[in-house]
Write an enzyme that holds these catalytic residues in place. Structure first.
Site, PDB file in Angstrom:
ATOM      1  N   LEU A 186       9.700  43.480  35.830  1.00 48.58           N
ATOM      2  CA  LEU A 186       9.922  43.957  37.094  1.00 48.58           C
ATOM      3  C   LEU A 186      10.592  45.418  37.045  1.00 48.58           C
ATOM      4  O   LEU A 186      10.745  46.061  38.204  1.00 48.58           O
ATOM      5  CB  LEU A 186      10.678  43.065  38.015  1.00 48.58           C
TER       6      LEU A 186
ATOM      7  N   TYR B 176       5.386  57.386  41.736  1.00 49.51           N
ATOM      8  CA  TYR B 176       5.263  55.940  41.660  1.00 49.51           C
ATOM      9  C   TYR B 176       4.084  55.290  41.468  1.00 49.51           C
ATOM     10  O   TYR B 176       3.825  54.391  40.666  1.00 49.51           O
ATOM     11  CB  TYR B 176       6.387  55.437  42.945  1.00 49.51           C
TER      12      TYR B 176
HETATM   13  N1  LIG Z   1       9.994  44.802  47.058  1.00 47.84           N
HETATM   14  C1  LIG Z   1       8.748  45.101  47.124  1.00 47.84           C
HETATM   15  O1  LIG Z   1       8.130  44.626  48.247  1.00 47.84           O
HETATM   16  C2  LIG Z   1       7.972  45.631  46.079  1.00 47.84           C
HETATM   17  C3  LIG Z   1       6.503  46.026  46.599  1.00 47.84           C
HETATM   18  C4  LIG Z   1       5.568  46.472  45.447  1.00 47.84           C
HETATM   19  C5  LIG Z   1       5.831  46.411  44.028  1.00 47.84           C
HETATM   20  N2  LIG Z   1       7.409  46.348  43.762  1.00 47.84           N
HETATM   21  C6  LIG Z   1       7.810  46.162  42.389  1.00 47.84           C
HETATM   22  O2  LIG Z   1       8.146  44.948  41.993  1.00 47.84           O
HETATM   23  C7  LIG Z   1       9.399  45.075  41.027  1.00 47.84           C
HETATM   24  C8  LIG Z   1      10.554  44.633  41.714  1.00 47.84           C
HETATM   25  O3  LIG Z   1      10.919  45.369  42.784  1.00 47.84           O
HETATM   26  P1  LIG Z   1      12.235  45.268  43.564  1.00 47.84           P
HETATM   27  O4  LIG Z   1      12.166  45.744  44.976  1.00 47.84           O
HETATM   28  O5  LIG Z   1      13.029  44.070  43.225  1.00 47.84           O
HETATM   29  O6  LIG Z   1      12.894  46.681  42.977  1.00 47.84           O
HETATM   30  P2  LIG Z   1      14.435  46.986  42.787  1.00 47.84           P
HETATM   31  O7  LIG Z   1      14.483  48.624  42.641  1.00 47.84           O
HETATM   32  O8  LIG Z   1      15.224  46.376  43.622  1.00 47.84           O
HETATM   33  O9  LIG Z   1      14.633  46.636  41.208  1.00 47.84           O
HETATM   34  C9  LIG Z   1      14.239  47.241  40.263  1.00 47.84           C
HETATM   35  C10 LIG Z   1      15.391  47.121  38.902  1.00 47.84           C
HETATM   36  O10 LIG Z   1      14.753  47.806  37.785  1.00 47.84           O
HETATM   37  C11 LIG Z   1      15.976  48.351  37.348  1.00 47.84           C
HETATM   38  N3  LIG Z   1      15.301  49.508  35.906  1.00 47.84           N
HETATM   39  C12 LIG Z   1      14.758  50.503  36.599  1.00 47.84           C
HETATM   40  N4  LIG Z   1      14.486  51.136  35.259  1.00 47.84           N
HETATM   41  C13 LIG Z   1      15.189  50.630  34.347  1.00 47.84           C
HETATM   42  C14 LIG Z   1      15.264  50.694  32.887  1.00 47.84           C
HETATM   43  N5  LIG Z   1      14.732  51.887  32.359  1.00 47.84           N
HETATM   44  N6  LIG Z   1      15.896  49.660  32.023  1.00 47.84           N
HETATM   45  C15 LIG Z   1      16.298  48.521  32.549  1.00 47.84           C
HETATM   46  N7  LIG Z   1      16.299  48.573  33.943  1.00 47.84           N
HETATM   47  C16 LIG Z   1      15.616  49.468  34.717  1.00 47.84           C
HETATM   48  C17 LIG Z   1      16.587  48.978  38.452  1.00 47.84           C
HETATM   49  O11 LIG Z   1      17.968  49.142  38.197  1.00 47.84           O
HETATM   50  C18 LIG Z   1      16.455  47.829  39.457  1.00 47.84           C
HETATM   51  O12 LIG Z   1      17.513  46.880  39.272  1.00 47.84           O
HETATM   52  C19 LIG Z   1       9.175  46.891  40.929  1.00 47.84           C
HETATM   53  O13 LIG Z   1       8.591  46.827  39.749  1.00 47.84           O
HETATM   54  C20 LIG Z   1       8.263  47.168  42.095  1.00 47.84           C
HETATM   55  O14 LIG Z   1       7.726  48.510  41.484  1.00 47.84           O
HETATM   56  C21 LIG Z   1       8.091  45.638  44.743  1.00 47.84           C
END
Ligand SMILES: NC(=O)c1ccc[n+]([C@@H]2O[C@H](COP(=O)([O-])OP(=O)(O)OC[C@H]3O[C@@H](n4cnc5c(N)ncnc54)[C@H](O)[C@@H]3O)[C@@H](O)[C@H]2O)c1
Length: 319
Positions: free
Chosen positions: A79, A159
């Site tokens: 994620l 993205y």
């Molecule tokens: N929230 C949504 O509605 C939604 C919608 C579509 C896709 N997504 C995808 O689902 C996943 C989770 O989403 P979210 O809303 O929890 O995002 P978020 O930003 O809250 O969590 C992502 C986490 O990844 C960590 N991270 C980023 N780069 C990193 C690295 N190089 N090494 C270690 N950790 C790293 C960040 O610190 C963050 O805590 C993401 O991949 C996002 O693209 C989420």
């Protein structure tokens, strides 16, 4: 007994997912984050303090850091990504880096692992948002929609491009190394501890301050409460029918941002004169996933209504 790795565990979905997995005392949950976006708050401290949770603060863009992770992982929930519209515009290089390199390094680290049962990859509706916008693709949108990036020179698409790349990469790893995968396209998941940038927490924080400003009021979306998203994700990770499949995870009820805001005002009992502003340039006016495949393959049905989910989310943000 399952050993799961959750990357991005300090973030929104990752935190709730890791917490849910850790509620099985026989499970081991490995939490990874570098805090580029996620927070080390009390809730995360409580989670990582559980006896069956092991925390690694590592940056997944650095391959030498992945050697520290245990070998016996069975499920990888990948994620970690650099999310957030502001980041797309202001830090597109880092967005691309954090959302592409970790996939290569995780795949390289675990591709020969005899214990790996599934690589679950968090993708997004952004991979097809351009197709819907530019080519007026069908809404609700099914998983077989062609993916596209409207303009590689507009950093807004950094993205979406990185996630599109991720989907191709996961499939390539499957072709080359026979890694079983599930690609999950999340659509507007919401709930407590989701930061302050998305429409729901943003509006909640504004109305708490007595500011009734709303952006993109005529856009429509569908929303899925976090507990339902976690349930659907775990089912996708375990079921045989979801192996090597792409699955939308989202809600089916399409609602305008204005109606959503009105619901939030009604539930919170906060009211005032609304000031309406257009959505930022490049925003997608309608986005609704088809959840037919999720219902058919996974047998999943939403259990938390929008009203109930908003109530729980507002309780958290208005405290
Ligand atoms: N929230 C949504 O509605 C939604 C919608 C579509 C896709 N997504 C995808 O689902 C996943 C989770 O989403 P979210 O809303 O929890 O995002 P978020 O930003 O809250 O969590 C992502 C986490 O990844 C960590 N991270 C980023 N780069 C990193 C690295 N190089 N090494 C270690 N950790 C790293 C960040 O610190 C963050 O805590 C993401 O991949 C996002 O693209 C989420």
């Amino acid at each position: 007994m399952t050993v799961s790795l959750v990357t991005g565990a300090a973030g929104f979905i990752g935190y709730h997912l890791a917490k849910h997995l850790s509620e099985d005392p026989t499970a081991t949950v490995i939490c990874v984050d570098n805090f580029i976006r996620g927070e080390r708050d009390n809730l995360y401290e409580d989670l990582t303090g559980r006896p069956n949770v092991i925390e690694y603060s590592i940056d997944l863009t650095k391959p030498d850091q992945l050697v520290k992770l245990p070998d016996n992982i069975e499920l990888i929930y990948h994620l970690a990504a650099l999310n957030g519209t502001q980041n797309f515009y202001e830090r597109p290089y880092e967005v691309m880096k954090c959302s592409t390199l970790p996939i290569f390094y995780l795949l390289d680290r675990y591709r020969d692992s005899p214990s790996l049962k599934r690589f679950i990859y968090a993708s997004t509706s952004e991979v097809y948002a351009s197709t819907v916008r530019k080519f007026k693709w069908v809404i609700p949108t099914t998983e077989n929609v062609p993916l596209s990036i409207e303009d590689p020179c507009n950093p807004r698409w950094s993205y979406g491009a990185s996630k599109l790349h991720g989907e191709v990469l996961i499939n390539s790893a499957h072709q080359s190394f026979n890694i079983p995968y599930s690609i999950i396209r999340y659509h507007n998941i919401y709930g407590p501890r989701m930061g302050d940038k998305h429409v729901i927490p943003d509006f909640a924080i504004r109305i708490k301050k007595g500011i009734f400003e709303l952006y993109g009021h005529s856009d429509t979306r569908s929303f899925l409460y976090i507990d339902d998203a976690v349930k659907a994700t775990v089912l996708c990770a375990h079921l045989e029918d979801t192996k090597n499949e792409i699955i939308n995870i989202g809600g089916s009820l399409e609602i305008s941002i204005l109606d959503l805001a009105k619901k939030m005002m009604e539930i919170s009992g906060l009211s005032g004169d609304m000031k309406l502003y257009p959505s930022p340039n490049g925003s997608v006016s309608r986005r609704v996933p088809s959840v037919e495949k999720l219902e058919k393959l996974v047998g999943f049905k939403e259990s938390v209504s929008l009203e109930e989910g908003l109530k729980r989310t507002l309780d958290y943000y208005l405290k």
